[in-house]
Design a protein around this motif. Sequence first.
Motif, mmCIF file in Angstrom:
data_model
loop_
_atom_site.group_PDB
_atom_site.id
_atom_site.type_symbol
_atom_site.label_atom_id
_atom_site.label_comp_id
_atom_site.label_asym_id
_atom_site.label_seq_id
_atom_site.Cartn_x
_atom_site.Cartn_y
_atom_site.Cartn_z
ATOM 1 N N GLN A 101 34.764 39.702 28.745
ATOM 2 C CA GLN A 101 34.985 38.416 29.397
ATOM 3 C C GLN A 101 34.270 37.303 28.642
ATOM 4 O O GLN A 101 33.271 37.533 27.975
ATOM 5 N N LEU A 102 34.828 36.082 28.753
ATOM 6 C CA LEU A 102 34.155 34.880 28.271
ATOM 7 C C LEU A 102 33.478 34.133 29.418
ATOM 8 O O LEU A 102 32.647 33.256 29.169
ATOM 9 N N GLY A 103 33.843 34.434 30.631
ATOM 10 C CA GLY A 103 33.235 33.815 31.811
ATOM 11 C C GLY A 103 33.666 34.578 33.042
ATOM 12 O O GLY A 103 34.544 35.442 32.981
ATOM 13 N N LEU A 104 33.042 34.266 34.172
ATOM 14 C CA LEU A 104 33.387 34.889 35.447
ATOM 15 C C LEU A 104 33.636 33.811 36.484
ATOM 16 O O LEU A 104 32.914 32.819 36.550
ATOM 17 N N ARG A 105 34.667 34.025 37.302
ATOM 18 C CA ARG A 105 34.965 33.095 38.393
ATOM 19 C C ARG A 105 35.537 33.909 39.558
ATOM 20 O O ARG A 105 35.609 35.130 39.501
ATOM 21 N N ASP A 106 35.929 33.223 40.628
ATOM 22 C CA ASP A 106 36.557 33.872 41.797
ATOM 23 C C ASP A 106 35.690 35.015 42.314
ATOM 24 O O ASP A 106 36.185 36.111 42.617
ATOM 25 N N VAL A 107 34.390 34.777 42.414
ATOM 26 C CA VAL A 107 33.449 35.828 42.800
ATOM 27 C C VAL A 107 33.543 36.062 44.309
ATOM 28 O O VAL A 107 33.405 35.141 45.108
ATOM 29 N N ARG A 108 33.777 37.346 44.688
ATOM 30 C CA ARG A 108 33.928 37.687 46.093
ATOM 31 C C ARG A 108 33.202 38.994 46.397
ATOM 32 O O ARG A 108 33.199 39.910 45.568
ATOM 33 N N LEU A 109 32.606 39.088 47.587
ATOM 34 C CA LEU A 109 31.930 40.310 47.980
ATOM 35 C C LEU A 109 32.923 41.435 48.197
ATOM 36 O O LEU A 109 33.974 41.234 48.816
ATOM 37 N N VAL A 110 32.598 42.621 47.705
ATOM 38 C CA VAL A 110 33.268 43.835 48.137
ATOM 39 C C VAL A 110 32.763 44.135 49.546
ATOM 40 O O VAL A 110 31.572 44.007 49.825
ATOM 41 N N SER A 111 33.674 44.513 50.448
ATOM 42 C CA SER A 111 33.260 44.637 51.849
ATOM 43 C C SER A 111 33.846 45.870 52.512
ATOM 44 O O SER A 111 34.782 46.491 52.011
ATOM 45 N N HIS A 112 33.271 46.206 53.654
ATOM 46 C CA HIS A 112 33.877 47.166 54.563
ATOM 47 C C HIS A 112 34.942 46.438 55.389
ATOM 48 O O HIS A 112 34.993 45.200 55.421
ATOM 49 N N ALA A 113 35.772 47.200 56.083
ATOM 50 C CA ALA A 113 36.857 46.594 56.849
ATOM 51 C C ALA A 113 36.348 45.642 57.920
ATOM 52 O O ALA A 113 37.046 44.695 58.291
ATOM 53 N N ASP A 114 35.117 45.867 58.432
ATOM 54 C CA ASP A 114 34.590 44.980 59.471
ATOM 55 C C ASP A 114 33.970 43.710 58.905
ATOM 56 O O ASP A 114 33.392 42.911 59.644
ATOM 57 N N GLY A 115 34.059 43.524 57.587
ATOM 58 C CA GLY A 115 33.559 42.313 56.957
ATOM 59 C C GLY A 115 32.150 42.411 56.403
ATOM 60 O O GLY A 115 31.708 41.485 55.709
ATOM 61 N N THR A 116 31.416 43.490 56.688
ATOM 62 C CA THR A 116 30.052 43.614 56.175
ATOM 63 C C THR A 116 30.083 43.971 54.695
ATOM 64 O O THR A 116 31.013 44.624 54.215
ATOM 65 N N PRO A 117 29.068 43.543 53.925
ATOM 66 C CA PRO A 117 29.061 43.833 52.488
ATOM 67 C C PRO A 117 29.005 45.331 52.203
ATOM 68 O O PRO A 117 28.374 46.089 52.940
ATOM 69 N N TYR A 118 29.654 45.736 51.123
ATOM 70 C CA TYR A 118 29.594 47.115 50.657
ATOM 71 C C TYR A 118 28.406 47.220 49.710
ATOM 72 O O TYR A 118 28.395 46.619 48.635
#
Length: 443
Positions: free
Chosen positions: A153-170
């Motif tokens: 990669q030359l850069g990173l964007r669109d950063v999003r948490l990986v999560s469980h189905a209930d919305g809590t972070p994985y």
Amino acid sequence: MLPAFEIVARHRPIALVGRPGAALVAPFAAVEADLDLTGAGEGAGAELALTHPDGTRLAVRLDGQRASLRVGERPLRSRRHGRTRATPSRLGLTLTGSHLAVLTREDGAWVVRGRVDLREVGGPDTRAAGWAGGLRGSGSGAVTGVRTGPFGQLGLRDVRLVSHADGTPYRRGGEVLLTATSAGPGFFDTAHTSLWALTADDRVEHRADLFFGRPDRPGVYGDHATHLLRDGDRWLVATSTWSDFPADRHARVPGVLRVTLAESSADLTSGQHVLPTRELALPAPECTPSVGTWDPHLVRDPATGEWLVGYVSARRFFDFHPALASGPTLDDLTLRGAATDRRATEGTTLLRDGATWRVLASDGRDNRRATRARFPVFDTSLREVGTLRAPYPTNIPWPSVVPPDPAVPGDEWRWVTFNGRPAGGTLAGYGTHGDVVVMRQQR
């Protein structure tokens, strides 16, 4: 709802070869090498190549300070950008989707010195399933330490948490997992989805790369702007079909950009994976017909079992706003709300506040003055109920907040996002953004 935040770290993990020596599963490859020009004779050059058993040869050559690409025997050189400004220390060749690029490392930074879309010069069908696995890298001339592998990669964007189905972070140990868009040396069709870990001391480390098939056409694509969700013993992967977004970005053709969904029982948190997908049909407001949807975020309410899907809907490119759909299954979604007063708001993210769901988003600077450069908070009808207190980096940074880990006493709220800083020089352009920006709650 949340504390105020302040910036505590910035990262820019640039790498042409992301996994040296790893097999290629998608048309995202790179070759790089050190240059040893001091002992070379007058006129001596350096060359790197990707070759294929079908006879394809994709190469880059550096003669003095002039860099050129070669597709077969055909030389291609940028008259405006092909000459280096300083003596380069490294040479690189990248294949990202259908784009071939030459890069030179000058004064400690990679600079794109030429780029071509292979579809426009009679090149191979790089997206054909399995084709990339036959590529081999090599070097000749004034090069040493040749490395080949999947593109990084030359850069990173669109950063999003990986999560469980209930919305809590994985979480894994003290790490929080993230998906991101790994920017290539050009616009959005040179990027792909990657997986990263945010460590307890706010560093980011590369873990995996994800590529996708399409439900309506053959091939392997680097689609991105992705949400990875753990649902029981399976992964759900919702992503946006940016990988072949039209060069004419002002097109009004419905459905040119949409969201797909993959399902897998494999360990997607390491290695490389190519995932088959189906379309995730997302409704648009009747008063604003949609020419595209992107930025999916999925949760399943543990109290009701209902799915909630946040996303972005566009009236045209680029005039877009956040939306929310819900339903008993992901195949039966109806529109719940849309903030149609916005025209440059994305990064739609669902967060539970006690028993209540809130929708977070990012108001870009192209909005009207009252809704510009800020992080709004909506209820599930997409009525604004507040704002988040945090610095607003350039571009349209997403509100990917990380709740404290209940297993770690004294753990704090964090936020991991990105900015619009490009890399790779003027030829690479806008699509190479950005830095990873890490925030913590103010004390």
